[in-house]
Write a protein that holds these residues in place. Structure first.
Motif, mmCIF file in Angstrom:
data_model
loop_
_atom_site.group_PDB
_atom_site.id
_atom_site.type_symbol
_atom_site.label_atom_id
_atom_site.label_comp_id
_atom_site.label_asym_id
_atom_site.label_seq_id
_atom_site.Cartn_x
_atom_site.Cartn_y
_atom_site.Cartn_z
ATOM 1 N N TRP A 60 -22.945 33.593 80.002
ATOM 2 C CA TRP A 60 -23.019 32.453 80.471
ATOM 3 C C TRP A 60 -23.578 31.612 79.558
ATOM 4 C CZ3 TRP A 60 -28.210 34.709 81.365
ATOM 5 C CH2 TRP A 60 -27.704 36.569 82.746
ATOM 6 N N SER A 118 -33.823 31.825 70.645
ATOM 7 C CA SER A 118 -33.360 32.772 71.579
ATOM 8 C C SER A 118 -34.043 32.222 73.103
ATOM 9 C CB SER A 118 -33.896 33.860 71.365
ATOM 10 O OG SER A 118 -34.871 34.300 71.354
ATOM 11 N N GLY A 119 -33.642 32.374 74.174
ATOM 12 C CA GLY A 119 -33.947 31.674 75.366
ATOM 13 C C GLY A 119 -35.870 33.291 75.416
ATOM 14 N N SER A 120 -35.738 33.747 75.140
ATOM 15 C CA SER A 120 -37.106 34.369 75.479
ATOM 16 C C SER A 120 -38.321 33.663 74.332
ATOM 17 C CB SER A 120 -37.190 35.752 74.523
ATOM 18 O OG SER A 120 -36.194 36.501 75.379
ATOM 19 N N VAL A 123 -38.950 30.438 75.416
ATOM 20 C CA VAL A 123 -39.919 30.865 76.576
ATOM 21 C C VAL A 123 -40.909 30.697 76.158
ATOM 22 C CG1 VAL A 123 -40.695 31.959 79.133
ATOM 23 C CG2 VAL A 123 -38.300 31.139 78.658
ATOM 24 N N TYR A 152 -36.389 35.998 85.985
ATOM 25 C CA TYR A 152 -35.996 36.851 85.167
ATOM 26 C C TYR A 152 -36.662 35.771 83.282
ATOM 27 C CZ TYR A 152 -34.251 38.620 80.550
ATOM 28 O OH TYR A 152 -33.646 39.125 79.921
ATOM 29 N N HIS A 153 -37.195 35.898 82.779
ATOM 30 C CA HIS A 153 -37.345 34.207 82.120
ATOM 31 C C HIS A 153 -37.216 35.275 80.224
ATOM 32 C CE1 HIS A 153 -38.753 31.877 84.435
ATOM 33 N NE2 HIS A 153 -40.006 33.047 85.600
ATOM 34 N N GLY A 154 -36.731 36.516 80.291
ATOM 35 C CA GLY A 154 -36.651 37.480 78.838
ATOM 36 C C GLY A 154 -37.464 38.582 78.229
ATOM 37 N N GLU A 212 -37.088 29.866 87.058
ATOM 38 C CA GLU A 212 -36.406 29.113 87.322
ATOM 39 C C GLU A 212 -35.995 28.253 88.464
ATOM 40 O OE1 GLU A 212 -35.448 34.117 86.566
ATOM 41 O OE2 GLU A 212 -33.469 32.991 85.655
ATOM 42 N N ASP A 246 -37.527 26.865 83.784
ATOM 43 C CA ASP A 246 -37.040 27.863 82.721
ATOM 44 C C ASP A 246 -35.635 27.790 82.914
ATOM 45 O OD1 ASP A 246 -35.733 29.155 81.253
ATOM 46 O OD2 ASP A 246 -36.388 31.219 81.749
ATOM 47 N N VAL A 248 -32.895 28.014 80.398
ATOM 48 C CA VAL A 248 -32.335 28.646 80.341
ATOM 49 C C VAL A 248 -30.731 29.204 80.452
ATOM 50 C CG1 VAL A 248 -32.124 30.878 78.803
ATOM 51 C CG2 VAL A 248 -34.144 29.569 78.416
ATOM 52 N N PHE A 249 -30.924 29.538 81.628
ATOM 53 C CA PHE A 249 -29.660 29.580 82.555
ATOM 54 C C PHE A 249 -29.053 28.838 83.506
ATOM 55 C CE2 PHE A 249 -27.960 30.712 86.499
ATOM 56 C CZ PHE A 249 -26.651 31.629 85.636
ATOM 57 N N LYS A 280 -28.763 29.528 76.018
ATOM 58 C CA LYS A 280 -28.168 29.892 76.627
ATOM 59 C C LYS A 280 -26.581 29.365 75.977
ATOM 60 C CE LYS A 280 -28.936 34.121 79.125
ATOM 61 N NZ LYS A 280 -29.984 34.591 79.560
HETATM 62 C C1 LIG Z 1 -31.029 34.953 79.255
HETATM 63 C C2 LIG Z 1 -32.365 34.409 79.624
HETATM 64 C C3 LIG Z 1 -33.421 34.117 79.056
HETATM 65 C C4 LIG Z 1 -33.980 35.105 77.770
HETATM 66 O O1 LIG Z 1 -32.500 34.148 76.892
HETATM 67 P P1 LIG Z 1 -32.447 35.434 75.222
HETATM 68 O O2 LIG Z 1 -31.666 33.774 74.361
HETATM 69 O O3 LIG Z 1 -31.916 36.391 75.830
HETATM 70 O O4 LIG Z 1 -33.373 35.842 74.849
HETATM 71 C C5 LIG Z 1 -34.540 33.160 79.176
HETATM 72 N N1 LIG Z 1 -34.879 32.590 80.593
HETATM 73 C C6 LIG Z 1 -33.555 32.593 81.813
HETATM 74 C C7 LIG Z 1 -33.786 31.693 82.752
HETATM 75 C C8 LIG Z 1 -32.016 33.300 80.755
HETATM 76 O O5 LIG Z 1 -31.715 33.052 81.648
#
Ligand SMILES: *Cc1c(COP(=O)(O)O)cnc(C)c1O
Length: 430
Positions: A60, A118-120, A123, A152-154, A212, A246, A248-249, A280
């Motif tokens: 994504w 990174s997203g993780s 968070v 899902y947060h990482g 999320e 969150d 990230v998505f 992302k």
């Molecule tokens: C992918 C994702 C993460 C983690 O991101 P990374 O870049 O893979 O560490 C965290 N939160 C959400 C909602 C995601 O979709």
């Protein structure tokens, strides 16, 4: 199309395939990775010359399609002047400009931007910020988070612990992971009352609520509506805790709004969190970059004469100039090109074409929101489906019990039809 295995794989692939440890893969039994030579728009070009229409956009991220010339040129220009310099005691134009633009785009007073890669980690930083917000405010003992089933947060230690307890890795890493309060989203009266009770009983332990917004992505592409987020905002305020989105998505147009937290008039939920995480698609899918953005109230708790009240975090490559230049170029494209209209068109086309799956056997649900199309099944043979999709000339990666599409927003109508057509064909010929 459809000549899998005819050409000899390249020698780098033959030599390196046993050296690279792949993500989320049982290395013994998983199909070997496809040798990829190049990317182009919404296509993945394999080493043997085959082109796959990409339905995933590299988790994504590639919202403008691959190799967008505007992003490529911005990164190339930045490469000449300053590929990297640390943010320790220094500030450069790409990071300053990106933070200014993110603050202007985000609702409310979300405007203090902490970069990471990174997203993780974004968070984790949000979680640290929330915990230290309370410490700095003179409140002790608030170290737990409320998070939700399906979330899902990482993959890092802190973030695994706030993922869905059944699909996440809670059991495997019990003893390593701290225990948080994972419950149901307040979708109706009963779940709202239960969350209200939980927050009331455990208020003194809770640093924040982490969610999320609108779409729970990697936990199963589960949708909820803005009213759920309005309830979370209200409950967070009533019980005096922080609300963390969150995104990230969901950030950068995926749900049809620039952010899920955007005002209702701009297609968002119209709910403003205290902290938001981005990743992302932030750099348009080109370079690793993430951000944790705090409201003024959160930031002010760190504004002090006490050095111990500072946020003690600093990833080595945070605010990498190349990644920030790419992200600024990505924001240019959102300004200059009709991305959100393209998402609307993708939504309409997927809703229309994926509806054909409803009549197939073992289909539980077909749902579409923004540029996210989901077909949920009763049961699913993931390896067989993956192979069939490649035969159909598309790259689609089912997981859990779903087959999904999160294409580039720039995908053409014909390529999108190839993706939806392949799903209908493959699921129809099981
Ligand atoms: C992918 C994702 C993460 C983690 O991101 P990374 O870049 O893979 O560490 C965290 N939160 C959400 C909602 C995601 O979709």
């Amino acid at each position: 199309m459809g000549h899998a295995g005819v050409a000899e794989p390249p020698s780098w692939w033959t030599r390196g395939r046993d050296r690279v440890w792949l993500p989320y893969a049982q290395m013994k039994t998983a199909a070997p990775p496809l040798p990829v030579a190049a990317t182009r728009g919404s296509r993945i070009v394999l080493a043997d010359g085959r082109e796959l229409v990409d339905g995933v956009a590299s988790w994504w991220t590639a919202c403008h399609g691959y190799n967008h010339p505007h992003i490529r040129m911005a990164a190339a220009r930045q490469l000449e002047t300053m590929p990297h310099v640390m943010l320790g005691g220094l500030l450069h134009e790409p990071a300053a400009r990106l933070a200014t633009r993110l603050a202007a785009l985000l609702p409310g007073d979300l405007g203090r931007v902490f970069f990471s890669d990174s997203g993780s980690v974004a968070v984790e930083v949000a979680m640290k910020m929330a915990v230290q917000f309370w410490i700095n405010s003179g409140v002790r003992g608030r170290t737990k988070f409320v998070a939700f089933r399906g979330g899902y947060h990482g993959d890092t230690t802190a973030t695994m612990a706030v993922c869905d307890p059944d699909d996440g890795m809670h059991r495997l890493f019990k003893g390593l992971l701290p225990e948080h309060l994972i419950t149901d989203l307040p979708r109706d009266e009963a779940t709202t009352a239960a969350l209200d009770r939980l927050l009331g009983e455990r208020a003194e332990e809770i640093a924040g609520i982490l969610v999320e917004p609108l779409v729970q992505g990697a936990g199963g592409m589960l949708f909820h509506d803005a009213a759920v987020l309005a309830r979370l905002r209200e409950l967070a305020d009533t019980h005096g805790t922080l609300l963390i989105f969150d995104e990230v998505f969901t950030g950068f147009g995926r749900t049809g709004a620039m952010f899920a937290c955007a005002p209702a008039g701009q297609g968002g939920a119209g709910v403003v969190p205290d902290i938001v995480t981005l990743g992302k698609a932030l750099s348009g899918g080109t370079l690793p970059l993430a951000a944790t953005v705090a409201s003024e109230r959160v930031f002010q708790a760190f504004w002090s004469d006490d050095p111990m009240a500072a946020l003690m975090h600093g990833p080595t490559f945070m605010g990498n100039p190349l990644a920030c230049a790419a992200a600024n170029a990505s924001l240019d494209l959102f300004e200059r090109e009709p991305r959100l209209d393209q998402v609307k068109a993708i939504e309409a086309q997927m809703a229309d074409q994926l509806a054909l799956c409803r009549d197939l056997p073992d289909i539980v649900d077909v749902r579409v929101r923004g540029a996210i199309g989901v077909v949920e099944l009763d049961s699913i043979d993931i390896p067989a489906l993956k192979a069939r999709f490649v035969e159909e000339g598309v790259y689609v990666r089912p997981f859990g019990k779903i087959v999904y599409l999160t294409p580039a927003f720039t995908i053409g109508e014909d390529d999108l039809s190839r993706l939806t057509g392949a799903i209908v064909n493959v699921l129809g010929s099981r």
